[in-house]
Design a protein around this motif. Structure first.
Motif, short mmCIF file in Angstrom:
data_model
loop_
_atom_site.label_atom_id
_atom_site.label_comp_id
_atom_site.label_asym_id
_atom_site.label_seq_id
_atom_site.Cartn_x
_atom_site.Cartn_y
_atom_site.Cartn_z
N PRO A 190 -22.50 31.52 2.17
CA PRO A 190 -21.77 32.01 2.82
C PRO A 190 -20.31 31.10 3.04
N GLY A 191 -20.59 29.82 3.01
CA GLY A 191 -19.53 28.79 3.21
C GLY A 191 -18.71 28.53 2.06
N ALA A 192 -19.13 29.02 1.07
CA ALA A 192 -18.31 28.56 -0.30
C ALA A 192 -17.25 29.57 -0.46
N GLY A 193 -16.30 29.35 -1.28
CA GLY A 193 -15.25 30.26 -1.41
C GLY A 193 -15.38 31.01 -2.67
N GLY A 194 -14.74 32.05 -2.94
CA GLY A 194 -14.86 32.85 -4.23
C GLY A 194 -15.06 34.22 -3.99
N SER A 195 -15.42 35.06 -5.10
CA SER A 195 -15.30 36.36 -5.25
C SER A 195 -16.49 36.90 -4.02
N PRO A 196 -16.46 38.28 -3.60
CA PRO A 196 -17.50 38.57 -2.78
C PRO A 196 -18.76 38.63 -3.71
N PHE A 197 -19.98 38.26 -2.90
CA PHE A 197 -21.20 38.18 -3.41
C PHE A 197 -21.90 39.79 -3.43
N LYS A 198 -22.12 40.55 -4.44
CA LYS A 198 -22.47 41.96 -4.30
C LYS A 198 -24.05 41.98 -4.49
N MET A 206 -12.40 37.39 0.77
CA MET A 206 -11.73 38.20 1.59
C MET A 206 -12.23 38.37 2.99
N ALA A 207 -11.69 38.01 4.00
CA ALA A 207 -12.20 38.00 5.51
C ALA A 207 -12.19 39.35 5.94
N LEU A 208 -13.41 39.49 6.98
CA LEU A 208 -13.65 40.79 7.71
C LEU A 208 -12.68 40.79 8.78
N ALA A 209 -12.06 42.10 9.07
CA ALA A 209 -11.37 41.96 10.32
C ALA A 209 -12.13 41.78 11.54
N LYS A 210 -12.00 41.27 12.64
CA LYS A 210 -12.90 40.89 13.59
C LYS A 210 -13.03 42.18 14.49
N LYS A 211 -11.88 43.02 14.55
CA LYS A 211 -11.94 44.34 15.38
C LYS A 211 -13.00 45.17 14.47
N ALA A 235 -17.00 29.87 9.73
CA ALA A 235 -16.50 29.31 8.55
C ALA A 235 -16.46 30.36 7.43
N PRO A 236 -15.88 31.45 7.54
CA PRO A 236 -15.77 32.66 6.58
C PRO A 236 -15.54 31.88 5.19
N GLY A 237 -16.22 32.42 4.29
CA GLY A 237 -16.01 31.96 2.66
C GLY A 237 -16.33 33.17 1.89
N THR A 238 -17.34 33.15 1.10
CA THR A 238 -17.59 34.27 0.33
C THR A 238 -18.29 35.05 1.03
N THR A 239 -17.72 36.67 0.93
CA THR A 239 -18.27 37.52 1.72
C THR A 239 -19.36 38.44 1.02
N LEU A 240 -20.48 38.68 1.74
CA LEU A 240 -21.63 39.29 1.04
C LEU A 240 -21.35 40.98 1.19
N VAL A 241 -21.46 41.42 0.06
CA VAL A 241 -21.18 42.98 -0.14
C VAL A 241 -22.35 43.61 -0.21
#
Length: 107
Positions: free
Chosen positions: A89-97, A1-6, A45-51
């Motif tokens: 961060p560059g890999a795809g997949g579920s968010p890293f919690k 899931m990508a973050l909104a830039k705004k 290069a958005p990939g896995t989101t860190l949460v």
């Protein structure tokens, strides 16, 4: 899931550019929405989101004080901690919690 830039902010940690924003989503923090959290992704290069769930109360809770905000130095520390625990961060997949203890002080 990508973050909104705004509404997101840019931060460079160890020579890598990231974007981050405080998160109010339930996938970030506890289900009552009473803990403060933020989400981070690679800026180029958005990939896995860190949460990250800080474990600290949000400003919406009665016992919170204005000092309970997310500072860039805390985000940098969270990024470094997640990288040491295997966040790619560059890999795809579920968010890293990542859950950070409320007792952990970031200086």
């Amino acid at each position: 899931m990508a973050l909104a830039k705004k509404g997101s902010r840019r931060i460079v940690v160890d020579g890598v550019a990231y974007r981050w924003r405080v998160s109010r989503q339930h996938w970030c923090c506890d289900y009552e929405g009473s803990t403060l959290g933020y989400a981070v992704e690679d800026a180029t290069a958005p990939g896995t989101t860190l949460v990250v769930d800080t474990g600290r109360p949000t400003l919406r809770t009665p016992d919170a004080v204005p000092a309970h905000v997310v500072m860039p130095r805390e985000v940098a520390a969270g990024i470094r901690c997640a990288r040491s625990k295997g966040w790619t961060p560059g890999a795809g997949g579920s968010p890293f919690k990542l859950h950070l203890s409320a007792a952990r002080a970031v200086t």
